[in-house]
Design an enzyme around this catalytic site. Sequence first.
Site, PDB file in Angstrom:
ATOM      1  N   LYS A 218       0.834  -1.218   0.000  1.00 58.77           N
ATOM      2  CA  LYS A 218       0.000   0.000   0.000  1.00 58.77           C
ATOM      3  C   LYS A 218       0.867   1.266   0.000  1.00 58.77           C
ATOM      4  O   LYS A 218       0.560   2.234  -0.702  1.00 58.77           O
ATOM      5  CB  LYS A 218      -0.914  -0.016   1.235  1.00 58.77           C
ATOM      6  CG  LYS A 218      -1.686   1.254   1.481  1.00 58.77           C
ATOM      7  CD  LYS A 218      -2.721   1.535   0.406  1.00 58.77           C
ATOM      8  CE  LYS A 218      -3.317   2.923   0.530  1.00 58.77           C
ATOM      9  NZ  LYS A 218      -4.123   3.300  -0.617  1.00 58.77           N
TER      10      LYS A 218
ATOM     11  N   LYS B 141       1.062  11.818   5.271  1.00 53.77           N
ATOM     12  CA  LYS B 141       1.395  10.757   6.241  1.00 53.77           C
ATOM     13  C   LYS B 141       1.887   9.490   5.528  1.00 53.77           C
ATOM     14  O   LYS B 141       2.870   8.869   5.922  1.00 53.77           O
ATOM     15  CB  LYS B 141       0.136  10.480   7.082  1.00 53.77           C
ATOM     16  CG  LYS B 141       0.177   9.315   8.034  1.00 53.77           C
ATOM     17  CD  LYS B 141      -0.525   8.050   7.546  1.00 53.77           C
ATOM     18  CE  LYS B 141      -1.936   8.152   7.088  1.00 53.77           C
ATOM     19  NZ  LYS B 141      -2.538   6.919   6.629  1.00 53.77           N
TER      20      LYS B 141
HETATM   21  P1  NAP Z   1     -10.848  10.201   8.060  1.00 52.72           P
HETATM   22  O1  NAP Z   1     -12.138  10.496   7.374  1.00 52.72           O
HETATM   23  O2  NAP Z   1      -9.991  11.333   8.497  1.00 52.72           O
HETATM   24  O3  NAP Z   1     -11.193   9.264   9.336  1.00 52.72           O
HETATM   25  C1  NAP Z   1     -10.211   8.963  10.282  1.00 52.72           C
HETATM   26  C2  NAP Z   1     -10.815   8.085  11.367  1.00 52.72           C
HETATM   27  O4  NAP Z   1      -9.779   7.825  12.355  1.00 52.72           O
HETATM   28  C3  NAP Z   1     -11.971   8.753  12.117  1.00 52.72           C
HETATM   29  O5  NAP Z   1     -12.885   7.761  12.504  1.00 52.72           O
HETATM   30  C4  NAP Z   1     -11.243   9.345  13.339  1.00 52.72           C
HETATM   31  O6  NAP Z   1     -12.073   9.605  14.429  1.00 52.72           O
HETATM   32  C5  NAP Z   1     -10.279   8.205  13.632  1.00 52.72           C
HETATM   33  N1  NAP Z   1      -9.192   8.648  14.508  1.00 52.72           N
HETATM   34  C6  NAP Z   1      -8.211   9.545  14.228  1.00 52.72           C
HETATM   35  N2  NAP Z   1      -7.384   9.686  15.278  1.00 52.72           N
HETATM   36  C7  NAP Z   1      -7.876   8.883  16.271  1.00 52.72           C
HETATM   37  C8  NAP Z   1      -7.455   8.574  17.591  1.00 52.72           C
HETATM   38  N3  NAP Z   1      -6.362   9.127  18.118  1.00 52.72           N
HETATM   39  N4  NAP Z   1      -8.199   7.687  18.292  1.00 52.72           N
HETATM   40  C9  NAP Z   1      -9.296   7.122  17.764  1.00 52.72           C
HETATM   41  N5  NAP Z   1      -9.733   7.345  16.504  1.00 52.72           N
HETATM   42  C10 NAP Z   1      -9.030   8.217  15.767  1.00 52.72           C
HETATM   43  O7  NAP Z   1      -9.918   9.263   7.186  1.00 52.72           O
HETATM   44  P2  NAP Z   1     -10.280   8.197   6.053  1.00 52.72           P
HETATM   45  O8  NAP Z   1     -10.172   8.863   4.741  1.00 52.72           O
HETATM   46  O9  NAP Z   1     -11.525   7.455   6.418  1.00 52.72           O
HETATM   47  O10 NAP Z   1      -8.994   7.257   6.181  1.00 52.72           O
HETATM   48  C11 NAP Z   1      -8.883   6.234   7.149  1.00 52.72           C
HETATM   49  C12 NAP Z   1      -7.666   5.371   6.803  1.00 52.72           C
HETATM   50  O11 NAP Z   1      -7.855   4.804   5.506  1.00 52.72           O
HETATM   51  C13 NAP Z   1      -6.339   6.157   6.758  1.00 52.72           C
HETATM   52  O12 NAP Z   1      -5.302   5.345   7.244  1.00 52.72           O
HETATM   53  C14 NAP Z   1      -6.172   6.422   5.271  1.00 52.72           C
HETATM   54  O13 NAP Z   1      -4.809   6.605   4.939  1.00 52.72           O
HETATM   55  C15 NAP Z   1      -6.759   5.160   4.671  1.00 52.72           C
HETATM   56  N6  NAP Z   1      -7.263   5.307   3.289  1.00 52.72           N
HETATM   57  C16 NAP Z   1      -8.079   6.357   2.949  1.00 52.72           C
HETATM   58  C17 NAP Z   1      -8.528   6.464   1.625  1.00 52.72           C
HETATM   59  C18 NAP Z   1      -9.407   7.603   1.157  1.00 52.72           C
HETATM   60  O14 NAP Z   1      -9.527   7.787  -0.062  1.00 52.72           O
HETATM   61  N7  NAP Z   1     -10.033   8.390   2.029  1.00 52.72           N
HETATM   62  C19 NAP Z   1      -8.168   5.495   0.672  1.00 52.72           C
HETATM   63  C20 NAP Z   1      -7.362   4.442   1.064  1.00 52.72           C
HETATM   64  C21 NAP Z   1      -6.911   4.354   2.382  1.00 52.72           C
HETATM   65  P3  NAP Z   1     -12.778  11.053  14.580  1.00 52.72           P
HETATM   66  O15 NAP Z   1     -14.012  10.988  13.764  1.00 52.72           O
HETATM   67  O16 NAP Z   1     -13.023  11.174  16.034  1.00 52.72           O
HETATM   68  O17 NAP Z   1     -11.796  12.081  14.087  1.00 52.72           O
END
Ligand code: NAP
Length: 300
Positions: A172, A240
């Site tokens: 990834k 990140k």
């Molecule tokens: P996001 O919308 O920013 O969501 C992040 C999640 O992590 C939220 O539920 C957040 O909770 C939680 N979180 C952050 N810090 C935390 C902590 N200290 N303790 C507990 N929970 C915490 O991000 P996302 O886009 O869904 O991405 C999530 C993961 O998938 C990441 O690793 C990202 O790199 C990966 N990813 C994302 C995509 C994309 O296109 N978006 C594609 C592939 C992979 P809160 O709601 O409380 O902030």
Amino acid sequence: MPQTIGFIGLGIMGQPMALNLMQAGYALQVFNRTASKAETLQQAGAKVCTTPAEAASDADFVISIVSDTAAMEAVTLGPQGLMETLGKGSLFIDSSTISPVASRRFACHAAGRGAQMLDAPVTGSKHGAERGELTFMIGGERAAMDRAMSVLRVLGKKHIYCGANGAGLSAKLAQNAIQATMVEVFCEGFVLAAKAGVAPAVMMEIIQSSMARAALTDFKAPFIFKGDFTPYFPLKLMHKDLELAMEAAYAQSVVMPAAAAVKEVYGAAKAKGQGDRDYAAVITFLEEVAGIEVRSNSKA
Ligand code: NAP
């Protein structure tokens, strides 16, 4: 009795993934740090939990998808983390993009509780999550992946076995380094062309008629030209992932000079306040330096 899934992290990706699992008939117990983000799931019939430990309790599967390694540390090994209740014989699937080294450590903790763990990061972004069309890159025991397939088929259209624990994440990070670099250099080219007076629509026609055409930039271009940076994948998370790729490169004596330079451009855009917008907003930093806005010259 439907199988129970403890689901942790209801962000851009987690929310639609969890909804798809509910629609497929699984019983969900969900946790999100910010409780308000669990409301949609609650309305759909999920049990809302106040700690990751509660979400993992008595679950057949536990799935997590949170921002970064620190977030995973918090929901896994922090106070009332999921490792306090992860059941013997259960299967823990982490789809967060985090450090492969940390992920292997979490897998050891899971094994200590008699559970299995897979690192199963994804690609496909928000649309892929909504449509159940993600691609999974999977690390861990092959038998554990076979066991996870009933769940993973609901969430994705492609599931690629990469090797032992951490291998899915290593793949990834390589994929995202490529993707981040493609988008950034696409933006560089369009800023150069715009400054020289070549309209974005003309430039796009050239790219789409050449070998430089790519599905990724075909998808991103209309958003870039409109200046619509609603986050599909937040820029701060792409930064990140580049940082994680650099760590992995250092550990394995690999050099990634282009990705290293590109990481700094994403870092600069983040420092300029673009972190919560889509990673295509990297163009705004390049535009600021060049003193030209590509989107102002665009009819797209
Ligand atoms: P996001 O919308 O920013 O969501 C992040 C999640 O992590 C939220 O539920 C957040 O909770 C939680 N979180 C952050 N810090 C935390 C902590 N200290 N303790 C507990 N929970 C915490 O991000 P996302 O886009 O869904 O991405 C999530 C993961 O998938 C990441 O690793 C990202 O790199 C990966 N990813 C994302 C995509 C994309 O296109 N978006 C594609 C592939 C992979 P809160 O709601 O409380 O902030």
